[in-house]
Design an enzyme around this catalytic site. Structure first.
Site, PDB file in Angstrom:
ATOM      1  N   HIS A  69       0.854  -1.190   0.000  1.00 15.41           N
ATOM      2  CA  HIS A  69       0.000   0.000   0.000  1.00 15.41           C
ATOM      3  C   HIS A  69       0.893   1.246   0.000  1.00 15.41           C
ATOM      4  CE1 HIS A  69      -3.802   2.136   1.802  1.00 15.41           C
ATOM      5  NE2 HIS A  69      -3.274   2.773   0.780  1.00 15.41           N
ATOM      6  N   GLU A 122       0.358   7.867  -3.250  1.00 15.12           N
ATOM      7  CA  GLU A 122       1.316   7.546  -2.179  1.00 15.12           C
ATOM      8  C   GLU A 122       2.491   8.522  -2.192  1.00 15.12           C
ATOM      9  OE1 GLU A 122       0.721   5.222   0.284  1.00 15.12           O
ATOM     10  OE2 GLU A 122      -1.222   5.233  -0.711  1.00 15.12           O
ATOM     11  N   HIS A 126       2.571  10.860   0.949  1.00 14.41           N
ATOM     12  CA  HIS A 126       3.520  10.340   1.947  1.00 14.41           C
ATOM     13  C   HIS A 126       4.985  10.464   1.517  1.00 14.41           C
ATOM     14  CE1 HIS A 126       0.005   8.660   3.942  1.00 14.41           C
ATOM     15  NE2 HIS A 126      -0.343   8.081   2.806  1.00 14.41           N
TER      16      HIS A 126
END
Ligand SMILES: *[C@@H]1O[C@H](CO)[C@@H](O)[C@H](O)[C@H]1NC(C)=O
Ligand SMILES: *[C@@H]1O[C@H](CO)[C@@H](O)[C@H](O)[C@H]1NC(C)=O
Length: 268
Positions: A69, A122, A126
């Site tokens: 993920h 992502e 992040h």
């Protein structure tokens, strides 16, 4: 009244101390740990399909594989930071050398969205925060780290050592899943379930790393409750279902199918 005043002063002191910490990184971008999250494609797929009857899944080509993920920098007790550099957009060219591997181990299961949708999300949410660490300061390094960690800490292998394997036949106590990981890796993970048809189904397993990229306990990470010293949101009254990843049409076939349906509709 004096007690109340003392509290007020303590509170003010607490906040002012918090504000004067010198730092090169913006305070709201600070973090303590990195969470590395693997998810179970069968559960991701169920969730995606529940959002709309038109949704289908592009399942990983390797059967029964956990997929990545993301890697999420996290400040203890919060879900921050996120989106640390909004001008640093995801650029697929940067990861071209590893794209074939990414498609295997970090696939976007939500077939109706772009192949790059998950990676782009992502990275911007992040990766741009993780990039303050030298070993993660480019797209290529960030995504390569995910691939390395999946190879090293693949949950299929780790759980298999304790005879926890995907099956329709039985369900596993949360304690057994947790203990299998603790025994193998020596750290406490976080385990997330989803309810699927009223059953507790395994969804994500998270491992935590400190800023030297060494495994560490996930204690103190926001969101999960704790049950018998297991960091989890799984309903403790039920065991956990770990079903096989059903074979699904691959992305190409999904696209072809959509094209054909569209042509049919167009020529009718
Ligand atoms: C944000 O990203 C851009 C593009 O990569 C870069 O030029 C800039 O230095 C970054 N800003 C910060 C504060 O890191
Ligand atoms: C990370 O953990 C390792 C092993 O416990 C330790 O040696 C190292 O100092 C830690 N690094 C940080 C930044 O906390």
């Amino acid at each position: 009244m004096p007690l109340y005043n003392a509290y007020l002063i303590l509170l003010l002191l607490y906040f002012s101390v918090d504000y004067v910490q010198p730092s090169t990184v913006k305070d709201e971008h600070q973090f303590d740990l990195l969470i590395f999250t693997q998810f179970w494609p069968a559960t991701v797929c169920t969730e995606w399909k529940e959002k709309s009857p038109a949704h289908s899944c592009a399942m990983p080509t390797r059967p029964d594989s956990w997929s990545i993920h993301g890697i999420w920098p996290t400040r203890l007790g919060t879900r921050e930071p996120s989106f640390c550099n909004r001008t640093w957009h995801f650029d697929p060219e940067q990861i071209q050398p590893i794209e074939p591997v990414m498609l295997q181990v970090w696939p976007n299961i939500e077939a109706e969205t772009s192949t790059y949708a998950l990676w782009s999300h992502e990275w911007t949410k992040h990766g741009t925060c993780a990039a303050v660490l030298e070993p993660l300061n480019s797209e290529l390094k960030y995504f390569s780290q995910g691939i390395d960690w999946l190879e090293k800490y693949n949950m299929l292998d780790i759980l298999k050592i304790a005879n926890i394997v995907p099956t329709k036949e039985k369900e596993y106590p949360i304690i057994d899943i947790n203990n299998a990981i603790v025994k193998e890796l020596g750290v406490r993970p976080q385990i997330e379930c989803n309810k699927v048809d009223g059953k507790n189904q395994i969804f994500e397993i998270r491992l935590c790393f400190n800023k030297s990229l060494e495994l560490t306990d996930c204690d103190g990470v926001k969101y999960f409750g704790e049950y018998n010293s297991v960091l989890t949101n799984c309903d403790p009254s039920q065991d956990i279902y770990y079903p096989h990843n059903e074979g699904e049409p691959k992305r190409l076939y999904v696209q072809l199918y959509k094209l054909i349906s569209w042509l049919q509709w167009f020529t009718l």
